[in-house]
Design an enzyme around this catalytic site. Sequence first.
Site, mmCIF file in Angstrom:
data_model
loop_
_atom_site.group_PDB
_atom_site.id
_atom_site.type_symbol
_atom_site.label_atom_id
_atom_site.label_comp_id
_atom_site.label_asym_id
_atom_site.label_seq_id
_atom_site.Cartn_x
_atom_site.Cartn_y
_atom_site.Cartn_z
ATOM 1 N N SER A 71 -22.477 26.343 -43.000
ATOM 2 C CA SER A 71 -23.082 25.428 -42.030
ATOM 3 C C SER A 71 -22.244 25.410 -40.757
ATOM 4 O O SER A 71 -21.026 25.606 -40.804
ATOM 5 C CB SER A 71 -23.181 24.015 -42.616
ATOM 6 O OG SER A 71 -23.896 23.157 -41.743
ATOM 7 N N ASP A 72 -22.918 25.199 -39.646
ATOM 8 C CA ASP A 72 -22.216 25.126 -38.362
ATOM 9 C C ASP A 72 -22.995 24.211 -37.425
ATOM 10 O O ASP A 72 -24.227 24.093 -37.545
ATOM 11 C CB ASP A 72 -22.077 26.515 -37.740
ATOM 12 C CG ASP A 72 -21.071 26.524 -36.594
ATOM 13 O OD1 ASP A 72 -19.856 26.534 -36.878
ATOM 14 O OD2 ASP A 72 -21.496 26.497 -35.429
ATOM 15 N N GLN A 73 -22.288 23.575 -36.517
ATOM 16 C CA GLN A 73 -22.927 22.636 -35.594
ATOM 17 C C GLN A 73 -22.369 22.785 -34.186
ATOM 18 O O GLN A 73 -21.159 22.949 -34.006
ATOM 19 C CB GLN A 73 -22.713 21.199 -36.075
ATOM 20 C CG GLN A 73 -23.431 20.145 -35.233
ATOM 21 C CD GLN A 73 -23.146 18.738 -35.737
ATOM 22 O OE1 GLN A 73 -22.035 18.235 -35.619
ATOM 23 N NE2 GLN A 73 -24.158 18.101 -36.318
#
Length: 201
Positions: A71-73
């Site tokens: 996951s990345d934001q």
Amino acid sequence: MIAAMPLVLASSSPSRRQILKTTRLEFTAVSPDIDESPLPGESARNLVERLSMMKAEKLATQFPHALIIGSDQVADLRGNIMGKPRSHNDAVSQLRRSSGSTLKLYTGIALLNSSTGSLQSGVDTFEVEFRDLSAIQIENYLAKAKPYDSCGSLQAEGIGIALLRRLSGNDPNTLIGLPLIKLISFLENEGIYLIETGSHI
């Protein structure tokens, strides 16, 4: 609940670990070492999806028979990508620019079955509208929250909520950094259900 295959979270983020713990699934958290720099002209949406997949794929050799979550934001302010602040001054700059504006958070999620090579991925979005912030508010917030591991310097799960006027999104977990609704769907495609299914009432 124990997953049929080992579950691995490709992240060092305490927030993501905490969100995943709410599922009651057993998992191992391992930090992947990847270059998170955006490609020339890459959009925020494409960036977080690519990095999410890269994080999961990076651990495939280490965990050849597992379900690996990446996951990345990043934050997007009027078309400009904001990641984690590089320094205190950078955090001040990010919050000054966000003051009185709407920030869009893009959070990518990927689930890799390293045994079969099956890879599911997607992107969830969340909008936050900032209040008009004074210099003193910004400095006091940074001193208390120290949100230097949060994109856009926003730590909304804590005192950072006081900086905001409005929130808009489908999954509150996306705001914190892990789109849990999408992840649950991906896990179900791999035969893992948080709640046993049965006939509809």
